[in-house]
Write a protein that holds these residues in place. Sequence first.
Motif, PDB file in Angstrom:
ATOM      1  N   SER A  56     -54.003 -99.928  10.032  1.00 46.39           N
ATOM      2  CA  SER A  56     -53.399 -98.673  10.466  1.00 46.39           C
ATOM      3  C   SER A  56     -53.640 -98.459  11.957  1.00 46.39           C
ATOM      4  O   SER A  56     -54.790 -98.349  12.379  1.00 46.39           O
ATOM      5  CB  SER A  56     -53.983 -97.494   9.676  1.00 46.39           C
ATOM      6  N   ARG A  57     -52.566 -98.398  12.714  1.00 50.26           N
ATOM      7  CA  ARG A  57     -52.696 -98.126  14.151  1.00 50.26           C
ATOM      8  C   ARG A  57     -53.244 -96.732  14.388  1.00 50.26           C
ATOM      9  O   ARG A  57     -54.097 -96.529  15.267  1.00 50.26           O
ATOM     10  CB  ARG A  57     -51.326 -98.279  14.827  1.00 50.26           C
ATOM     11  N   GLU A  58     -52.770 -95.764  13.612  1.00 49.88           N
ATOM     12  CA  GLU A  58     -53.199 -94.379  13.817  1.00 49.88           C
ATOM     13  C   GLU A  58     -54.685 -94.206  13.494  1.00 49.88           C
ATOM     14  O   GLU A  58     -55.403 -93.512  14.222  1.00 49.88           O
ATOM     15  CB  GLU A  58     -52.351 -93.431  12.949  1.00 49.88           C
ATOM     16  N   ASP A  62     -57.492 -93.003  16.144  1.00 52.48           N
ATOM     17  CA  ASP A  62     -58.327 -91.836  15.816  1.00 52.48           C
ATOM     18  C   ASP A  62     -59.809 -92.186  15.907  1.00 52.48           C
ATOM     19  O   ASP A  62     -60.621 -91.395  16.417  1.00 52.48           O
ATOM     20  CB  ASP A  62     -58.003 -91.326  14.409  1.00 52.48           C
ATOM     21  N   PRO A  86     -52.055-100.496  21.411  1.00 43.74           N
ATOM     22  CA  PRO A  86     -52.311 -99.068  21.183  1.00 43.74           C
ATOM     23  C   PRO A  86     -53.045 -98.405  22.351  1.00 43.74           C
ATOM     24  O   PRO A  86     -52.785 -97.237  22.667  1.00 43.74           O
ATOM     25  CB  PRO A  86     -53.171 -99.057  19.911  1.00 43.74           C
ATOM     26  N   TYR A  90     -51.313 -95.195  24.068  1.00 43.36           N
ATOM     27  CA  TYR A  90     -52.000 -93.903  24.086  1.00 43.36           C
ATOM     28  C   TYR A  90     -52.863 -93.734  25.337  1.00 43.36           C
ATOM     29  O   TYR A  90     -53.796 -92.923  25.346  1.00 43.36           O
ATOM     30  CB  TYR A  90     -52.862 -93.753  22.832  1.00 43.36           C
ATOM     31  N   TRP A 161     -44.633-102.943  15.250  1.00 41.49           N
ATOM     32  CA  TRP A 161     -45.116-101.995  14.264  1.00 41.49           C
ATOM     33  C   TRP A 161     -43.990-101.601  13.319  1.00 41.49           C
ATOM     34  O   TRP A 161     -42.934-101.144  13.749  1.00 41.49           O
ATOM     35  CB  TRP A 161     -45.714-100.768  14.938  1.00 41.49           C
ATOM     36  N   GLY A 163     -43.626 -99.016  10.687  1.00 37.46           N
ATOM     37  CA  GLY A 163     -44.379 -97.842  10.278  1.00 37.46           C
ATOM     38  C   GLY A 163     -45.692 -97.805  11.030  1.00 37.46           C
ATOM     39  O   GLY A 163     -45.724 -97.911  12.258  1.00 37.46           O
ATOM     40  N   ASP A 164     -46.796 -97.731  10.292  1.00 34.27           N
ATOM     41  CA  ASP A 164     -48.121 -97.636  10.908  1.00 34.27           C
ATOM     42  C   ASP A 164     -48.836 -98.981  10.970  1.00 34.27           C
ATOM     43  O   ASP A 164     -49.926 -99.081  11.500  1.00 34.27           O
ATOM     44  CB  ASP A 164     -48.957 -96.637  10.095  1.00 34.27           C
ATOM     45  N   LYS A 165     -48.195-100.032  10.422  1.00 31.52           N
ATOM     46  CA  LYS A 165     -48.855-101.333  10.340  1.00 31.52           C
ATOM     47  C   LYS A 165     -48.154-102.351  11.235  1.00 31.52           C
ATOM     48  O   LYS A 165     -46.920-102.370  11.316  1.00 31.52           O
ATOM     49  CB  LYS A 165     -48.874-101.840   8.896  1.00 31.52           C
TER      50      LYS A 165
END
Length: 400
Positions: A56-58, A62, A86, A90, A161, A163-165
């Motif tokens: 999960s990138r998110e 986090d 990432p 970000y 990516w 989605g999130d993967k």
Amino acid sequence: MTVLVLDGSKRASLAMVRSLGRNGVPVHVGECHHGSLSAFSKYATESVQYANPQDSREAFVDDIKQILSQHDYEMVLASREVTTLPLSYYKSELETETIIPYPGWEMMKLTVDKSETFKIAEEIGLPTPATYYLDSPDELNRLTDDLEYPLVVKPRSKTTWVGDKPKMMKVTSSNYVDNFEELQQITLEIYDAVGVMPLIQEYIPGDGYGVEALCDEGQIQSLFMHRRLREYPITGGASTYRESVCKPELEQPAVDLLASLEWNGVAMVEFRLDNRDGLPKLMEINGRFWGSLPLAIAAGIEFPYQLYQQYRGETVPSVNYEEGVTSRWLLPGDLLWFVSSLKNSSSKLNTVQQFGAFHNQNYDILSISDPLPVIGAIQNMLHQGIDVLKGNRNLSGEVI
């Protein structure tokens, strides 16, 4: 102040830890599991753990934000694309807490998307492989009369990516095609996996070279070159043995390309020196630290420490490097090369002699002054071996 180096299980990260540590910079190591390769280094004073960006990138971002809120890190470095991208994406959010010494996403994506890279190279007149840019599988049929084989089918990005993967796709032997049926099959496989058409390129016969640089808005601060001597898989993969070289014909194309991008930070520009016309043909740009980083350091260019100096606003001294220096990724990279080459070689004695030449070599991991990371290397080998037996990885270390 302390620097946090992510991807602690990677050789390039170990090279960063050693480079910074030797120059008096305190270092912490991060990884998505305990006991990473770099955590065994005498220069790593603490370890932190974060979510696996491949899951999960998110969650990864986090966790990095949480770590930065708890520790006063001056800078965060990474070596894998799946973590570097990432950080770039970000960058503005993360830089409220620390320095991210990589370009922002608008600049970084020009190297991530190979179609963007090659279009820029073509615009400034750099030699490149003949490249076909398609928007849909239906367009393949109109190329049938124009194509000359062999060809290489390249995903536009190593990491996409969904989605999130992240979906990570490297160029392997299956990406080299000799007829239209093979071309159609691998093209559709890539398109179905990521929803984007790959690049179709002319195959360039010749040796592979890397031109590594530290840039400040496109201006070269340091420059280094190497030639690949061995790689695994032997059909094309990570270099397991390489040598520092100086090829003037490679310098200007790399300098021109990085200047056109107004690049900030480190990058490696890869070329193949075409056997047919002697011209260096662009393969790709990696806008991050590269796997063969230990060779540059062994030859005299401390890229990690220089990047640290640049982003602190310090003057980066001009340094020359030594030609003819070699560096070897023995465990498990060159060992796998040896086993594979022995199986496929027509001259097994020559393969044994090549592998058995240990005199006067540098090593990516083995070090008399910092010996304990070899424990981490052995642990990595055991874990990857178990994953291979379970069917979770292939022998190249790639997640299946």
